[in-house]
Design an enzyme around this catalytic site. Structure first.
Site, PDB file in Angstrom:
ATOM      1  CB  SER A 298      27.240 -18.864 -18.620  1.00 48.52           C
ATOM      2  OG  SER A 298      27.252 -17.482 -18.829  1.00 48.52           O
TER       3      SER A 298
ATOM      4  CD  GLU B  19      26.077 -12.546 -23.244  1.00 46.62           C
ATOM      5  OE1 GLU B  19      26.011 -13.622 -22.616  1.00 46.62           O
ATOM      6  OE2 GLU B  19      27.089 -12.218 -23.898  1.00 46.62           O
TER       7      GLU B  19
ATOM      8  CE  LYS C  30      27.283 -20.070 -22.090  1.00 43.66           C
ATOM      9  NZ  LYS C  30      28.064 -19.892 -23.236  1.00 43.66           N
TER      10      LYS C  30
ATOM     11  CG  HIS D  26      23.020 -17.346 -21.017  1.00 41.54           C
ATOM     12  ND1 HIS D  26      24.166 -16.876 -21.625  1.00 41.54           N
ATOM     13  CD2 HIS D  26      23.024 -16.805 -19.771  1.00 41.54           C
ATOM     14  CE1 HIS D  26      24.829 -16.098 -20.784  1.00 41.54           C
ATOM     15  NE2 HIS D  26      24.160 -16.042 -19.660  1.00 41.54           N
ATOM     16  CG  ASN D  27      25.654 -17.296 -25.235  1.00 40.88           C
ATOM     17  OD1 ASN D  27      25.495 -17.499 -24.038  1.00 40.88           O
ATOM     18  ND2 ASN D  27      26.780 -17.573 -25.842  1.00 40.88           N
TER      19      ASN D  27
END
Ligand code: 2AM
Length: 485
Positions: free
Chosen positions: A131, A193, A186, A189-190
């Protein structure tokens, strides 16, 4: 040619190219291959010009031949079938103990499948989240590797070498866990976000449309917020967006169509949460907020027939701004708490042993959600690695106690003024639900038993004992105990 390459990379789009340059800057010899050979040539003669330890190859056989053993090959190609196709082409050229790494945006179940298939063939596999975009890849990304743990020592130095570093020098890269855990983290994480961005947009709506702050004033507000607990990449870019002007001198952000796009990782997180029954309400609300924004034409038409409050907030400006800051912080804590709840449940489901503090550290720098706040999450897991929920960690308990009043006032102001705050308000509802010893689900169970004989447990009897009441006096005592949601 003398020296063999330390690692090979397939896929020379911008991310791939930048990772090669980053690895090479850190002293590693890198072999490169791309389906379209002209791109390899272009790369060698342009961005990698003069680097004699970046070695181009035009066939996969030559590429594999340049690699030191055990061979390490990183794929930076389009997610999906392309990854499987490269794996199929590479496996006959490799030996037991060689390693394939997928650094693309694969969906985690694919990574789990590939890790297991390759393990049977004696080939090591890592699926890693990378990332930080192009700039991160070049200067220091956040790297989240998972897969076959035996592979980790082979690339640990390379990955930790090229990753972003926090102030004390710790790399934003550590082993995440088994199978698709790297790509899974990941994905989370997104999702996080999505939530972080939506909450900032809600604070902007409250302060700009509600309170009437100008973009210059908002620039100052976000600049100040970025000096404290909210210090983060997303607040920083929001600060800069506030002062960016269009050619006519007006804030550019006011000219941008209010219709959000999405690529699907937030949705995957939401689907995962529904499948496992974990209330990740804030991220899901953030996904839906984008969906609602996308209905621009419908909203324009509806705005002409449905009336509501004027969207004005009045009062002590300084106090309202400070309340909004605390509302943002409190909602953010809920969002991360929910993200961690989901990771914990998925880990349980898959038999993964996730490194929770390490995950916070991996996100601490290099990636889009990087923030000072993540250091506090790392501290919480350092204090108690078995922490059940961030909301019960003593540090977060005290922050929430401090922010609660401001958070409630902000949501109340927004609701009264008719300003939508789906992320902040659903986070508050979750918080109030989570801290409730008793919820109205007693009535829900009564209703279910009433119309479907689904049975209920009683507070005055041990859990696991089920009862059915004949609520209407007709229909008998038949219960439907096999019904499960
Ligand atoms: P290309 O330059 O030959 O298109 C990101 O798109 C990377 O994935 C690029 O390096 C691209 O190679 C590669 N890629 C995309 N689709 C591919 C395919 N079907 N086969 C091989 N490589 C592919």
């Amino acid at each position: 040619m003398g020296k063999k390459a330390d690692i090979g990379l397939i896929g020379l789009a911008v991310m791939g190219q930048n990772l090669v340059l980053n690895m090479n800057d850190h002293g590693y010899a890198v072999a490169v291959y791309n389906r379209t050979a002209s791109k390899t040539e272009e790369f060698l003669q342009d961005a990698a010009k003069g680097r004699d330890t970046v070695i181009g190859a035009h066939t996969l056989e030559d590429f594999v031949g340049t690699l030191a053993k055990p061979r390490k090959i990183m794929l930076m190609v389009k997610a999906g079938d392309v990854v499987d196709s490269f794996i199929d082409q590479l496996v006959p050229l490799l030996e037991k103990g060689d390693l394939i790494i997928d650094g693309g945006n694969s969906h985690y179940p694919d990574t789990t499948r590939r890790t297991r298939d390759l393990r049977e063939k004696g080939i090591l596999y890592i699926g890693t989240g990378v990332s930080g975009g192009e700039e991160g890849a070049r200067r220091g990304p956040s790297i989240m590797p998972g897969g076959n743990e035996e592979a980790w020592p082979l690339v640990k130095d390379i990955f930790q070498g090229i990753a972003a570093k926090v102030e004390d020098g710790s790399p934003c890269c550590d082993w995440v866990g088994q199978d698709g855990a790297g790509h899974y983290v990941k994905m989370i994480h997104n999702g996080i976000e999505y939530g972080d961005m939506q909450m900032i947009c809600e604070a902007y709506d409250v302060l700009h449309n509600g309170l009437g702050l100008t973009h210059d004033e908002l620039h100052e507000v976000f600049a100040e917020w970025n000096e404290g607990e909210l210090d983060s990449f997303l607040i920083e870019i929001t600060r800069d967006i506030m002062k960016t002007l269009d050619t006519d001198g007006k804030p550019l952000v006011t000219k941008i169509l209010d219709k959000a796009g999405q690529k699907g990782t937030g949705k995957w997180t939401g689907i995962n949460s529904l499948e496992l029954g974990v209330p990740v309400t804030l991220i899901v609300e953030a996904v839906y907020a984008r969906c609602l924004s996308a209905l621009k034409h419908e909203r324009v038409a509806a705005s002409r027939v449905i009336s509501g409050p004027e969207k004005k907030i009045e009062g002590d400006r300084k106090a309202i701004i400070e309340d909004a800051r605390k509302a943002l912080l409190a909602s953010k804590i809920v969002s991360y708490a929910q993200g961690y709840m989901l990771m914990r449940e998925t880990a349980k489901e898959n038999g993964w042993d996730l490194n929770y503090g390490g995950i916070a550290l991996m996100w601490r720098g290099g990636c889009i959600i990087r923030s000072v706040f993540l250091g506090k999450i790392k501290d919480a897991f350092d204090r108690n690695p078995a922490l059940q929920n961030l909301l019960v960690d003593p540090y977060f308990v005290s922050v929430m106690a401090d922010c609660q009043g401001a958070w409630r006032r902000t949501v109340a102001r927004a609701v009264t003024a008719g300003i939508p705050v789906p992320a902040m308000s659903s986070a508050l509802s979750f918080f109030d639900g989570y801290r409730s010893e008793r919820l109205p689900a007693n009535l829900l169970q009564a209703q279910r038993d009433y119309f479907g004989a689904h049975t209920y447990e009683r507070i005055d009897r041990p859990e696991g004992e089920f009862f059915h009441t004949n609520w209407t006096g007709t229909g008998g005592n038949v219960s439907s105990s096999t019904y499960q949601v």
